[in-house]
Scaffold this motif. Structure first.
Motif, mmCIF file in Angstrom:
data_model
loop_
_atom_site.group_PDB
_atom_site.id
_atom_site.type_symbol
_atom_site.label_atom_id
_atom_site.label_comp_id
_atom_site.label_asym_id
_atom_site.label_seq_id
_atom_site.Cartn_x
_atom_site.Cartn_y
_atom_site.Cartn_z
ATOM 1 N N ILE A 1 30.431 40.787 30.788
ATOM 2 C CA ILE A 1 30.946 39.432 30.693
ATOM 3 C C ILE A 1 31.324 39.340 29.146
ATOM 4 C CG2 ILE A 1 30.208 37.126 30.746
ATOM 5 C CD1 ILE A 1 28.542 37.876 33.322
ATOM 6 N N HIS A 2 30.376 39.539 28.501
ATOM 7 C CA HIS A 2 30.737 39.288 26.770
ATOM 8 C C HIS A 2 31.647 40.024 26.380
ATOM 9 C CE1 HIS A 2 26.182 38.175 26.267
ATOM 10 N NE2 HIS A 2 26.912 37.139 26.745
ATOM 11 N N GLY A 3 32.022 41.193 26.873
ATOM 12 C CA GLY A 3 33.216 42.304 26.461
ATOM 13 C C GLY A 3 34.356 41.563 26.929
ATOM 14 N N VAL A 4 34.634 41.060 27.899
ATOM 15 C CA VAL A 4 35.579 40.510 28.615
ATOM 16 C C VAL A 4 35.892 39.180 27.993
ATOM 17 C CG1 VAL A 4 36.756 39.279 30.568
ATOM 18 C CG2 VAL A 4 35.613 41.475 30.991
ATOM 19 N N GLU A 5 34.849 38.345 27.665
ATOM 20 C CA GLU A 5 35.147 36.958 27.148
ATOM 21 C C GLU A 5 35.494 37.116 25.422
ATOM 22 O OE1 GLU A 5 32.374 34.144 29.806
ATOM 23 O OE2 GLU A 5 31.596 34.946 27.834
ATOM 24 N N ALA B 1 31.940 45.218 38.118
ATOM 25 C CA ALA B 1 32.855 44.351 38.935
ATOM 26 C C ALA B 1 32.388 42.991 39.045
ATOM 27 C CB ALA B 1 32.361 44.620 40.303
ATOM 28 N N LEU B 2 31.348 42.521 38.998
ATOM 29 C CA LEU B 2 30.858 41.094 38.751
ATOM 30 C C LEU B 2 31.205 40.410 37.433
ATOM 31 C CD1 LEU B 2 27.506 40.901 40.629
ATOM 32 C CD2 LEU B 2 29.670 39.742 41.201
ATOM 33 N N GLY B 3 30.785 41.335 36.290
ATOM 34 C CA GLY B 3 31.255 40.907 34.860
ATOM 35 C C GLY B 3 32.611 40.804 34.585
ATOM 36 N N LEU B 4 33.516 41.577 35.148
ATOM 37 C CA LEU B 4 34.857 41.482 34.969
ATOM 38 C C LEU B 4 35.428 40.218 35.685
ATOM 39 C CD1 LEU B 4 36.051 45.166 35.623
ATOM 40 C CD2 LEU B 4 36.084 44.075 33.450
ATOM 41 N N VAL B 5 35.098 39.867 36.831
ATOM 42 C CA VAL B 5 35.716 38.699 37.639
ATOM 43 C C VAL B 5 34.939 37.405 37.015
ATOM 44 C CG1 VAL B 5 36.186 40.184 39.718
ATOM 45 C CG2 VAL B 5 33.987 38.968 39.519
ATOM 46 N N ILE B 6 33.725 37.430 36.680
ATOM 47 C CA ILE B 6 33.045 36.210 36.111
ATOM 48 C C ILE B 6 33.746 36.011 34.647
ATOM 49 C CG2 ILE B 6 30.989 35.492 34.970
ATOM 50 C CD1 ILE B 6 29.409 36.845 37.408
ATOM 51 N N GLY B 7 33.853 37.077 33.670
ATOM 52 C CA GLY B 7 34.424 37.002 32.341
ATOM 53 C C GLY B 7 35.896 36.462 32.694
ATOM 54 N N ARG B 8 36.551 36.609 33.634
ATOM 55 C CA ARG B 8 38.076 36.317 33.656
ATOM 56 C C ARG B 8 38.359 35.018 34.547
ATOM 57 N NH1 ARG B 8 41.535 36.882 30.255
ATOM 58 N NH2 ARG B 8 43.099 36.905 32.032
ATOM 59 N N SER B 9 37.237 34.544 35.344
ATOM 60 C CA SER B 9 37.528 33.173 35.886
ATOM 61 C C SER B 9 36.446 32.158 35.757
ATOM 62 C CB SER B 9 37.510 33.718 37.446
ATOM 63 O OG SER B 9 37.663 32.836 38.494
#
Length: 273
Positions: A157-161, A95-103
């Motif tokens: 985070i790295h996956g989203v970015e 959850a944190l990784g997805l929101v940090i990676g997108r915002s």
């Protein structure tokens, strides 16, 4: 033609057999080196085997543990602590990784304190965990949670970015909204990295088990290993280490296999390469 393809002499099957044989031989080579060094009490300068038990002694200690009624209690306690901490870490990390990676805003707000906490070793959390939680059980689960959290978080985070911006732009040009882009573009593209993080996080949770169960005083494979050290029972120390290693490896493989069930397109791409 089908019979030839499925025959045991199929090149792909032979390659898989060769790789399996190579892996078994590598383990046997390590055991042979261990046997030689421990029986000869090898002193290699910076590394000494004066007090390291031989494989035979460890095997005897493992047999005694397997026959002991306490083994089931040790395993149940450790598996519960690891999987409870891992489940909480998976939920929080993804959850944190997805929101940090997108915002960028949330990255600036949330990532700095998390990065400060990340290098702190699990053993340093013991006094604070005892103070924060009313029960030793929750303290131990928390330490496995901390161990698993950061690999899952950073890989997410790295996956989203790492999602190709052209995929997002193409989806927008086709009229996709934010939620559609997130669920059908961002999440599938980041999924392989998330699965990798989950697999690493599971291994790290087991890595932290001995540290977590130092708080305990009764059951758990980590506690068994630590208690064996305090009474200088060297074969049992190695038995506890091997139990943690084997179960941890199996848990990581299980997480990866389950994750791969949701990534058929990714596995097909890897097969084609």
């Amino acid at each position: 033609m089908d019979a030839l393809t499925s025959s045991p002499f199929d090149p792909a099957a032979l390659r898989r057999l060769g790789r399996l044989l190579l892996r078994v031989l590598s383990v046997l080579a390590c055991v042979a080196a261990w046997q030689w060094a421990s029986t000869r009490h090898a002193d290699l300068g910076l590394l000494t085997f004066q007090n390291v038990p031989a494989p035979g002694e460890v095997l005897e200690a493992a047999r005694a543990l397997l026959e002991s009624p306490r083994l089931e209690q040790h395993l149940k306690a450790s598996v519960w602590r690891v999987f409870a901490g891992f489940a909480a870490a998976a939920a929080a990390g993804i959850a944190l990784g997805l929101v940090i990676g997108r915002s960028r805003l949330l990255e600036d707000l949330l990532l700095p304190p998390l990065e400060v906490l990340r290098p702190i070793p699990a053993v340093a959390w013991i006094p604070l965990a005892i103070l924060m939680f009313p029960s030793s059980e929750m303290s131990m689960v928390y330490i496995t949670f901390i161990g698993a959290l950061f690999p899952i978080l950073l890989n997410t985070i790295h996956g989203v970015e790492g999602v190709d911006p052209r995929l997002v732009a193409s989806a927008r040009s086709l009229g996709a909204g934010r939620w559609t882009i997130f669920t059908e573009v961002i999440l599938p593209a980041a999924a392989p990295s998330i699965v990798t993080g989950l697999s690493i996080g599971m291994g790290t949770a087991w890595f932290c088990l001995v540290t977590a169960e130092m708080i305990s005083g009764q059951f758990g494979i980590g506690y068994y290993t630590w208690a064996s050290y305090t009474i200088q029972n060297y074969p049992e120390i190695v038995v506890g280490m091997l139990f943690i290693g084997v179960i941890g490896m199996g848990s990581s493989v299980l997480v990866r296999k389950i994750g791969n069930l949701f990534l058929p397109w990714y596995l097909m791409q890897r097969t084609k390469r």
